[in-house]
Design a protein around this motif. Structure first.
Motif, PDB file in Angstrom:
ATOM      1  N   ALA A  56       0.857  -1.180   0.000  1.00 18.37           N
ATOM      2  CA  ALA A  56       0.000   0.000   0.000  1.00 18.37           C
ATOM      3  C   ALA A  56       0.892   1.228   0.000  1.00 18.37           C
ATOM      4  CB  ALA A  56      -0.916   0.005   1.223  1.00 18.37           C
ATOM      5  N   GLU A  57       0.266   2.374  -0.198  1.00 16.54           N
ATOM      6  CA  GLU A  57       0.965   3.648  -0.080  1.00 16.54           C
ATOM      7  C   GLU A  57       0.551   4.312   1.224  1.00 16.54           C
ATOM      8  OE1 GLU A  57       1.174   6.242  -3.538  1.00 16.54           O
ATOM      9  OE2 GLU A  57       0.478   4.564  -4.772  1.00 16.54           O
ATOM     10  N   ILE A  58       1.372   5.232   1.676  1.00 22.50           N
ATOM     11  CA  ILE A  58       1.079   5.977   2.892  1.00 22.50           C
ATOM     12  C   ILE A  58       1.231   7.465   2.607  1.00 22.50           C
ATOM     13  CG2 ILE A  58       3.464   5.794   3.765  1.00 22.50           C
ATOM     14  CD1 ILE A  58       2.170   5.436   6.589  1.00 22.50           C
ATOM     15  N   GLY A  59       0.310   8.238   3.166  1.00 21.92           N
ATOM     16  CA  GLY A  59       0.357   9.686   3.058  1.00 21.92           C
ATOM     17  C   GLY A  59      -0.031  10.286   4.397  1.00 21.92           C
ATOM     18  N   TYR A  60       0.362  11.531   4.621  1.00 24.05           N
ATOM     19  CA  TYR A  60       0.121  12.127   5.939  1.00 24.05           C
ATOM     20  C   TYR A  60       0.175  13.647   5.859  1.00 24.05           C
ATOM     21  CZ  TYR A  60       5.157  11.423   5.420  1.00 24.05           C
ATOM     22  OH  TYR A  60       6.442  11.366   4.915  1.00 24.05           O
ATOM     23  N   VAL A  61      -0.477  14.256   6.829  1.00 22.11           N
ATOM     24  CA  VAL A  61      -0.479  15.710   6.948  1.00 22.11           C
ATOM     25  C   VAL A  61      -0.565  16.054   8.437  1.00 22.11           C
ATOM     26  CG1 VAL A  61      -2.993  15.985   6.739  1.00 22.11           C
ATOM     27  CG2 VAL A  61      -1.495  17.853   6.064  1.00 22.11           C
ATOM     28  N   LEU A  62       0.096  17.127   8.811  1.00 24.68           N
ATOM     29  CA  LEU A  62       0.087  17.578  10.203  1.00 24.68           C
ATOM     30  C   LEU A  62      -0.175  19.074  10.223  1.00 24.68           C
ATOM     31  CD1 LEU A  62       0.656  16.442  13.089  1.00 24.68           C
ATOM     32  CD2 LEU A  62       2.989  17.266  12.817  1.00 24.68           C
ATOM     33  N   GLY A  63      -1.072  19.499  11.113  1.00 22.45           N
ATOM     34  CA  GLY A  63      -1.374  20.920  11.254  1.00 22.45           C
ATOM     35  C   GLY A  63      -0.118  21.721  11.610  1.00 22.45           C
ATOM     36  N   ARG A  64       0.010  22.883  11.041  1.00 25.97           N
ATOM     37  CA  ARG A  64       1.216  23.713  11.205  1.00 25.97           C
ATOM     38  C   ARG A  64       1.592  23.962  12.664  1.00 25.97           C
ATOM     39  NH1 ARG A  64       5.515  24.924  11.892  1.00 25.97           N
ATOM     40  NH2 ARG A  64       6.672  26.683  11.089  1.00 25.97           N
ATOM     41  N   PRO A  65       0.650  24.226  13.573  1.00 26.02           N
ATOM     42  CA  PRO A  65       1.055  24.476  14.965  1.00 26.02           C
ATOM     43  C   PRO A  65       1.706  23.275  15.654  1.00 26.02           C
ATOM     44  CG  PRO A  65      -1.197  25.216  14.597  1.00 26.02           C
ATOM     45  CD  PRO A  65      -0.779  24.432  13.374  1.00 26.02           C
ATOM     46  N   HIS A  66       1.605  22.110  15.023  1.00 23.03           N
ATOM     47  CA  HIS A  66       2.075  20.871  15.659  1.00 23.03           C
ATOM     48  C   HIS A  66       3.360  20.324  15.041  1.00 23.03           C
ATOM     49  CE1 HIS A  66      -1.855  21.276  17.350  1.00 23.03           C
ATOM     50  NE2 HIS A  66      -2.370  21.246  16.135  1.00 23.03           N
ATOM     51  N   TRP A  67       3.948  21.057  14.091  1.00 20.25           N
ATOM     52  CA  TRP A  67       5.198  20.630  13.477  1.00 20.25           C
ATOM     53  C   TRP A  67       6.323  20.634  14.508  1.00 20.25           C
ATOM     54  CZ3 TRP A  67       5.592  23.626   8.149  1.00 20.25           C
ATOM     55  CH2 TRP A  67       4.538  23.215   7.330  1.00 20.25           C
ATOM     56  N   GLY A  68       7.230  19.686  14.374  1.00 15.33           N
ATOM     57  CA  GLY A  68       8.423  19.652  15.214  1.00 15.33           C
ATOM     58  C   GLY A  68       8.209  19.128  16.621  1.00 15.33           C
ATOM     59  N   MET A  69       7.061  18.552  16.905  1.00 13.95           N
ATOM     60  CA  MET A  69       6.764  18.059  18.258  1.00 13.95           C
ATOM     61  C   MET A  69       6.824  16.536  18.355  1.00 13.95           C
ATOM     62  SD  MET A  69       3.684  20.533  19.387  1.00 13.95           S
ATOM     63  CE  MET A  69       3.877  22.310  19.403  1.00 13.95           C
ATOM     64  N   GLY A  70       7.107  15.857  17.250  1.00 10.88           N
ATOM     65  CA  GLY A  70       7.207  14.403  17.272  1.00 10.88           C
ATOM     66  C   GLY A  70       5.888  13.674  17.108  1.00 10.88           C
ATOM     67  N   TYR A  71       4.783  14.402  16.914  1.00 10.58           N
ATOM     68  CA  TYR A  71       3.488  13.736  16.756  1.00 10.58           C
ATOM     69  C   TYR A  71       3.447  12.866  15.504  1.00 10.58           C
ATOM     70  CZ  TYR A  71       1.552  16.909  20.313  1.00 10.58           C
ATOM     71  OH  TYR A  71       1.306  17.602  21.462  1.00 10.58           O
ATOM     72  N   MET A  72       4.030  13.361  14.422  1.00 10.79           N
ATOM     73  CA  MET A  72       3.965  12.586  13.188  1.00 10.79           C
ATOM     74  C   MET A  72       4.819  11.322  13.285  1.00 10.79           C
ATOM     75  SD  MET A  72       2.466  12.048  10.416  1.00 10.79           S
ATOM     76  CE  MET A  72       1.543  13.561  10.187  1.00 10.79           C
TER      77      MET A  72
END
Length: 189
Positions: free
Chosen positions: A96-112
């Protein structure tokens, strides 16, 4: 694939869960933000009505098993901070393929990273996939670092693969095999 029902994947700081109609405003917030969408293969949404066909497609995909979009919900407050999707399932080849998006305020916090680690465990465990693929814009160095950290290997460059809002873009193509994932040390019990 068979239908996806009630998929919930807990992680230490986030929970990946199936999306609902109530998530439409948050998803529109992600897909209408030019900074977040800079390297996506679709244009920025400019009208809130654009989220309706996307949500209809998500609900249909859950029923058919065509894709598995999961919201990334922060455990501390229940805020939807992003989403991660498994799609383009090829059952015979178990990929399968994988794709993802993270809200800008949450970048750099390790959530992704935490979210992707959890989804990869599910994909290679419960779904018994053998291979995952990711298609990213070569200019998206943060995404390239995230994939490399998880053990993905850059397998090629697809020149001028996308034309998004009139801009011609290349694709870096990444792959991760189940056997490589099991050897990364990222696997969680």
């Amino acid at each position: 694939m068979t239908a996806f029902a009630d998929v919930t994947l807990p992680a230490p700081r986030v929970t990946l869960r199936q999306l609902t109609e109530a998530d439409a405003p948050a998803l529109y917030g992600f897909f209408s933000n030019p900074e977040i969408m800079r390297y996506w293969s679709r244009p920025v949404m400019t009208d809130p009505a654009e989220i309706t066909p996307l949500m209809d497609g998500i609900m249909a995909d859950y029923r058919s098993g065509a894709s598995l979009p999961l919201g990334i919900e922060r455990n501390a407050d229940g805020v939807l901070v992003g989403n991660c999707t498994l799609f383009h399932f090829h059952e015979a080849s178990r990929r399968a393929e994988i794709g993802y998006v993270l809200g800008r305020p949450h970048w750099g916090m390790g959530y992704m990273h935490e979210s992707l680690q959890t989804v990869l465990n599910y994909a290679f465990g419960k779904l018994d996939l053998n291979r995952l693929e990711a298609d990213i814009d070569p200019r998206n160095t943060a995404s390239a670092r995230s994939l490399a950290r998880l053990g993905f290997r850059k397998e090629g460059l697809l020149r001028q693969r996308w034309i998004v809002a009139g801009e011609v873009c290349d694709t870096d193509f990444y792959g991760l095999l189940r056997e490589d994932w099991l050897n990364t040390g990222e696997v969680q019990p």
